[in-house]
Design a protein around this motif. Sequence first.
Motif, short mmCIF file in Angstrom:
data_model
loop_
_atom_site.label_atom_id
_atom_site.label_comp_id
_atom_site.label_asym_id
_atom_site.label_seq_id
_atom_site.Cartn_x
_atom_site.Cartn_y
_atom_site.Cartn_z
N LYS A 18 0.97 -1.26 -0.08
CA LYS A 18 0.08 -0.09 0.11
C LYS A 18 0.83 1.17 -0.05
N LEU A 19 2.12 0.98 0.13
CA LEU A 19 3.14 2.18 0.13
C LEU A 19 3.38 2.60 -1.28
N GLU A 20 2.92 4.00 -1.72
CA GLU A 20 3.29 4.38 -2.77
C GLU A 20 4.74 5.34 -2.58
N VAL A 21 5.65 4.97 -3.56
CA VAL A 21 7.05 5.58 -3.37
C VAL A 21 7.26 6.48 -4.46
N LEU A 22 6.85 6.20 -5.58
CA LEU A 22 6.83 7.08 -6.75
C LEU A 22 5.66 7.83 -7.05
N GLY A 39 19.60 11.73 -5.60
CA GLY A 39 18.70 12.23 -4.82
C GLY A 39 18.94 11.51 -3.21
N ALA A 40 18.52 11.88 -2.29
CA ALA A 40 18.82 11.47 -1.01
C ALA A 40 18.39 9.88 -0.90
N ASN A 41 19.01 9.25 0.06
CA ASN A 41 18.61 7.98 0.70
C ASN A 41 17.20 7.92 0.63
N GLY A 42 16.53 6.74 0.13
CA GLY A 42 15.09 6.64 0.29
C GLY A 42 14.31 7.66 -0.48
N ALA A 43 14.90 8.20 -1.49
CA ALA A 43 13.93 9.15 -2.28
C ALA A 43 13.13 8.40 -3.59
N GLY A 44 13.75 7.12 -3.81
CA GLY A 44 12.83 6.14 -4.70
C GLY A 44 13.91 5.98 -5.79
N LYS A 45 15.00 6.03 -5.80
CA LYS A 45 15.75 5.92 -7.22
C LYS A 45 15.71 4.51 -7.55
N THR A 46 15.94 3.51 -6.76
CA THR A 46 16.01 2.40 -6.66
C THR A 46 14.56 1.81 -7.50
N THR A 47 13.55 2.11 -6.66
CA THR A 47 12.27 1.91 -6.83
C THR A 47 11.96 2.35 -8.50
N LEU A 48 12.37 3.36 -8.74
CA LEU A 48 12.36 4.00 -10.12
C LEU A 48 13.02 2.81 -10.84
N LEU A 49 14.00 2.63 -11.04
CA LEU A 49 14.48 1.58 -11.84
C LEU A 49 13.84 0.28 -12.03
N ARG A 50 13.53 -0.09 -10.66
CA ARG A 50 12.51 -1.38 -10.79
C ARG A 50 11.51 -1.34 -11.43
N ALA A 51 10.73 -0.23 -11.38
CA ALA A 51 9.39 -0.01 -12.14
C ALA A 51 9.84 0.02 -13.60
N PRO A 87 21.66 -4.14 -11.54
CA PRO A 87 21.09 -3.59 -10.32
C PRO A 87 22.35 -3.35 -9.26
N GLU A 88 21.76 -2.89 -8.15
CA GLU A 88 22.88 -2.39 -6.72
C GLU A 88 23.48 -3.47 -6.64
N ASN A 89 24.64 -3.31 -6.18
CA ASN A 89 25.47 -4.54 -5.18
C ASN A 89 25.99 -5.48 -6.37
N ASP A 164 22.23 0.81 -11.41
CA ASP A 164 21.84 1.63 -9.91
C ASP A 164 23.18 1.71 -9.14
N GLU A 165 23.42 2.84 -8.86
CA GLU A 165 24.75 3.13 -8.15
C GLU A 165 26.12 2.43 -8.26
N PRO A 166 26.54 2.40 -9.46
CA PRO A 166 27.84 1.34 -10.17
C PRO A 166 28.99 1.90 -9.22
N GLU A 197 22.67 7.71 -9.09
CA GLU A 197 23.90 7.70 -8.34
C GLU A 197 23.97 8.51 -7.04
N GLN A 198 24.42 8.17 -6.03
CA GLN A 198 24.83 9.17 -4.79
C GLN A 198 25.76 9.83 -5.02
N ASN A 199 26.84 9.55 -5.88
CA ASN A 199 28.04 10.28 -6.14
C ASN A 199 27.83 11.20 -7.51
P1 ATP Z 1 18.96 4.44 -1.44
O1 ATP Z 1 19.73 5.37 -2.24
O2 ATP Z 1 19.17 4.46 0.00
O3 ATP Z 1 19.35 3.08 -2.21
P2 ATP Z 1 16.68 5.14 -3.07
O4 ATP Z 1 16.48 6.51 -3.40
O5 ATP Z 1 17.01 4.07 -3.98
O6 ATP Z 1 17.54 4.94 -1.69
P3 ATP Z 1 14.42 3.27 -2.81
O7 ATP Z 1 15.37 2.22 -2.40
O8 ATP Z 1 13.80 3.34 -3.96
O9 ATP Z 1 15.25 4.73 -2.52
O10 ATP Z 1 13.30 3.40 -1.59
C1 ATP Z 1 12.25 4.31 -1.45
C2 ATP Z 1 11.41 3.93 -0.38
O11 ATP Z 1 10.81 2.63 -0.57
C3 ATP Z 1 11.96 3.99 1.08
O12 ATP Z 1 11.13 4.54 1.89
C4 ATP Z 1 12.01 2.41 1.20
O13 ATP Z 1 11.93 2.31 2.73
C5 ATP Z 1 11.01 1.83 0.49
N1 ATP Z 1 11.20 0.73 0.00
C6 ATP Z 1 12.09 0.20 -0.69
N2 ATP Z 1 12.26 -1.23 -0.93
C7 ATP Z 1 11.03 -1.73 -0.18
C8 ATP Z 1 10.36 -2.90 -0.30
N3 ATP Z 1 10.99 -3.93 -0.95
N4 ATP Z 1 9.14 -3.03 0.74
C9 ATP Z 1 8.85 -1.88 1.25
N5 ATP Z 1 9.44 -0.59 1.23
C10 ATP Z 1 10.42 -0.48 0.52
#
Ligand code: ATP
Length: 241
Positions: A18-22, A39-51, A87-89, A164-166, A197-199
């Motif tokens: 139910k959590l909308e990130v983007l 963008g900062a940690n948690g901004a949604g960057k990884t979620t964007l690439l996954r989507a 992907p990351e890592n 994702d963050e190479p 990128e964080q860098n």
């Molecule tokens: P980082 O730079 O720390 O990797 P990010 O910008 O890539 O951060 P995301 O990893 O996309 O950010 O996370 C965005 C939000 O989605 C965060 O609030 C995170 O807690 C949440 N989130 C990420 N993955 C999941 C998941 N599998 N289930 C639930 N929430 C998630």
Amino acid sequence: MPHVNMLDVGGLRAGYDKLEVLHDVDLRVGEGRLLAVIGANGAGKTTLLRAVSGLIRPTAGRVVLDGRELTGLPPERIAAAGLAHVPENRLVFPSLSVADNLALGGWTRRRTGKGAARRSYILELFPRLAGRLKQPAGTLSGGEQQMVAIGRGLMAEPAVLVLDEPSLGLAPRLVGEIFAALGQLKAEHRLAIVLVEQNARAAFRVADEVVVLDRGRVVTTGTPEDLAADDRVHAAYLGGG
Ligand code: ATP
């Protein structure tokens, strides 16, 4: 002549349960262009690439690759349509050799029989890997593993590469080598690249355009020069110095 938008993402919404990130994300990347997403940690960057790559299903919006709508398709279909996601890592298969890791990336194009040519091209891009083809990928340095992860993505001959963050955890020299390869991929091979990128400093040097993501929204977009001149962007992402 206007450049072709190889990747066109519009009104994208996605998240987890139910959590909308983007919330309503738009971005476009042309052929031979590199878009950096910062963008900062948690901004949604990884979620964007996954989507974008189909690992999570968008709840609204569209993902269009070279004019073809791919929204909601499974990741293997999106990969086969020409998008490679690193992907990351740097998830290499540690016990498999570098050569086998690369070969695994070519499965979608196996029938074209161009694997050997693709591999030579990747070894030209990352000469460090050339002498290490038989080495288990898990014994490589972090930077070399990142090169394998990118090389594996390139084996499928993508038109769009998303990373994702190479640079994560890598020595500056290796970051330089990897980013130089990205520069080559866009300039010489016309790939459209999305680089998360964080860098930000390193990303700004190679990007044609930058998008700043904040709490799941695009808050600023522009050339690296424009954004570096923006005091708020400078203070938040370029270390203020
Ligand atoms: P980082 O730079 O720390 O990797 P990010 O910008 O890539 O951060 P995301 O990893 O996309 O950010 O996370 C965005 C939000 O989605 C965060 O609030 C995170 O807690 C949440 N989130 C990420 N993955 C999941 C998941 N599998 N289930 C639930 N929430 C998630």
